[in-house]
Design a protein around this motif. Structure first.
Motif, short mmCIF file in Angstrom:
data_model
loop_
_atom_site.label_atom_id
_atom_site.label_comp_id
_atom_site.label_asym_id
_atom_site.label_seq_id
_atom_site.Cartn_x
_atom_site.Cartn_y
_atom_site.Cartn_z
N ARG A 145 0.82 -1.21 0.00
CA ARG A 145 0.00 0.00 0.00
C ARG A 145 0.85 1.26 0.00
O ARG A 145 0.54 2.23 -0.69
N GLU A 146 1.94 1.24 0.77
CA GLU A 146 2.84 2.39 0.81
C GLU A 146 3.47 2.62 -0.56
O GLU A 146 3.62 3.77 -1.01
N ARG A 147 3.87 1.52 -1.22
CA ARG A 147 4.46 1.65 -2.55
C ARG A 147 3.45 2.20 -3.56
O ARG A 147 3.78 3.05 -4.39
N GLU A 148 2.20 1.74 -3.46
CA GLU A 148 1.18 2.24 -4.37
C GLU A 148 0.88 3.71 -4.12
O GLU A 148 0.66 4.48 -5.06
N ARG A 149 0.87 4.11 -2.83
CA ARG A 149 0.65 5.53 -2.54
C ARG A 149 1.78 6.39 -3.10
O ARG A 149 1.54 7.48 -3.64
N ALA A 150 3.01 5.92 -2.97
CA ALA A 150 4.15 6.67 -3.50
C ALA A 150 4.05 6.79 -5.02
O ALA A 150 4.32 7.86 -5.60
N GLU A 190 1.29 6.71 -6.77
CA GLU A 190 0.18 7.62 -7.06
C GLU A 190 0.62 9.08 -6.90
O GLU A 190 0.24 9.95 -7.69
N VAL A 191 1.42 9.35 -5.87
CA VAL A 191 1.93 10.71 -5.66
C VAL A 191 2.80 11.13 -6.84
O VAL A 191 2.70 12.27 -7.34
N GLU A 192 3.65 10.24 -7.31
CA GLU A 192 4.51 10.56 -8.46
C GLU A 192 3.68 10.81 -9.71
O GLU A 192 3.99 11.72 -10.49
N ARG A 193 2.64 9.98 -9.92
CA ARG A 193 1.78 10.20 -11.08
C ARG A 193 1.06 11.54 -11.01
O ARG A 193 0.93 12.24 -12.01
N GLU A 194 0.62 11.90 -9.79
CA GLU A 194 -0.06 13.19 -9.63
C GLU A 194 0.90 14.35 -9.89
O GLU A 194 0.53 15.36 -10.52
N LYS A 195 2.15 14.22 -9.42
CA LYS A 195 3.15 15.26 -9.68
C LYS A 195 3.39 15.42 -11.17
O LYS A 195 3.48 16.53 -11.70
N HIS A 196 3.51 14.28 -11.85
CA HIS A 196 3.75 14.32 -13.30
C HIS A 196 2.56 14.95 -14.03
O HIS A 196 2.73 15.76 -14.95
N ARG A 197 1.32 14.62 -13.58
CA ARG A 197 0.15 15.18 -14.22
C ARG A 197 0.08 16.70 -14.01
O ARG A 197 -0.22 17.46 -14.94
N ARG A 198 0.41 17.14 -12.79
CA ARG A 198 0.37 18.58 -12.53
C ARG A 198 1.44 19.32 -13.32
O ARG A 198 1.22 20.43 -13.82
N LYS A 199 2.61 18.69 -13.45
CA LYS A 199 3.68 19.32 -14.22
C LYS A 199 3.27 19.49 -15.67
O LYS A 199 3.50 20.54 -16.29
N GLN A 200 2.66 18.45 -16.24
CA GLN A 200 2.19 18.55 -17.62
C GLN A 200 1.13 19.63 -17.76
O GLN A 200 1.11 20.37 -18.74
N GLY A 201 0.22 19.71 -16.76
CA GLY A 201 -0.81 20.74 -16.80
C GLY A 201 -0.21 22.15 -16.76
O GLY A 201 -0.67 23.05 -17.48
N GLN A 202 0.81 22.33 -15.93
CA GLN A 202 1.46 23.64 -15.85
C GLN A 202 2.15 24.00 -17.16
O GLN A 202 2.08 25.14 -17.62
#
Length: 305
Positions: free
Chosen positions: A122-127, A129-141
């Motif tokens: 679960r900890e690995r999946e959360r990490a 997911e956080v990386e995917r969210e960072k990548h998505r926000r970077k692309q949006g910016q």
């Protein structure tokens, strides 16, 4: 015996027998940890609950009578790093069957190990997911910055066009004023002998002077425009406006609409002039705006192809 031990341990922990057998077989009977890892990784497989058919000669395919001769399972795979204590327990397990209390203790340790594995997963999946969210926000910016730059460039072009129009209007008004001043001077010299207060000059009909060929001056030359202001009406009724060079092809307008309009991705469209109505073809896309009569300004309409 080790394979049967791993299978029994998984059954004691509450796993379905079909899944437990698949886990033991697919991990090559390398221990309870590997079997649990396999179960957690494949718990969402669509075929996880399909009946397991063991290969010929497999321990899982033998009868219960052939398994009854085995003693109790080893717990070597569950006690990593215990050293002499692990060897001692294994030796004792080979000498005598495990009691019910020992079996429950082993299952308890395995369940604790499974909880640890699940928490790590679960900890690995959360990490992740956080990386995917960072990548998505970077692309949006980055996309927002690109759109902002295009909008700034368009606003700059519009501002330059307005300044140029104002300058041209100012120069045109000045030319009209200069011409009026020259006409007045010519009329004064013709009818008043240069005296602006002459009664004769004031008595002459004013409309006769502009009709004189001498007062008209040279015919105005046709103005050459090097830019075109294009307004595009989109599919939803909204409009976008920008300025292009007169020698740019019509394809440049099409690309601008694709980048700045709200046309759905993959939607093919064409451009047309409403008055007079003219639908532009692929051959027209390579022609300059000036050649197509779209200078100094024009209105185009986007239509579905």
């Amino acid at each position: 015996m080790a394979e049967l031990t791993t299978l029994e341990s998984l059954l004691e922990m509450g796993f379905d027998r079909n899944r437990a057998e698949k886990a033991v077989a697919n991990t090559g009977n390398q221990g309870i940890e590997q079997a649990m890892d396999w179960l957690m990784e494949h718990e969402n497989d669509p075929d996880i609950d399909e009946p397991y058919v063991p290969p010929v000669g497999s321990v899982l395919g033998e009868t219960a009578d052939s398994q009854a001769s085995s003693d109790l399972p080893t717990i070597e795979g569950t006690l990593e790093g215990d050293g002499d204590m692990s060897n001692f327990i294994n030796e004792q397990a080979l000498k005598q069957p495990m009691t019910e209390e020992e079996r429950r203790e082993q299952v308890k340790r395995l369940e604790e190990l499974m909880r640890v594995k699940q928490a790590e997963r679960r900890e690995r999946e959360r990490a992740e997911e956080v990386e995917r969210e960072k990548h998505r926000r970077k692309q949006g910016q980055e996309l927002q910055q690109m759109r902002q730059k295009l909008q700034d460039d368009e606003m700059k072009k519009l501002a330059d066009a307005r300044r140029k129009e104002k300058m041209e209007d100012k120069m045109a008004r000045q030319r009209v004023k200069d011409k009026i001043a020259r006409d007045r001077e010519e009329r004064a010299q013709k009818f008043g002998g240069g005296a602006p207060t002459s009664t004769a000059a004031s008595s002459q009909p004013a409309p006769t002077s502009p009709s004189s060929p001498t007062s008209q001056g040279p015919p105005p030359t046709k103005k050459e425009y090097d830019e075109s202001r294009i307004q595009v009406r989109l599919l939803d009724g909204s409009t976008i406006t920008t300025v292009f060079k007169a020698q740019e092809p019509l394809a440049a307008v099409r690309v601008y609409v694709q980048m700045n309009g709200n046309t759905p991705e993959g939607q093919d469209f064409t451009l047309l002039s409403p008055y007079p109505r003219h639908v532009y073809t692929e051959l027209d896309m390579e022609k300059p705006l000036k050649e197509l009569g779209l200078v100094p300004s024009a209105v185009l309409v986007v239509t579905k192809k």
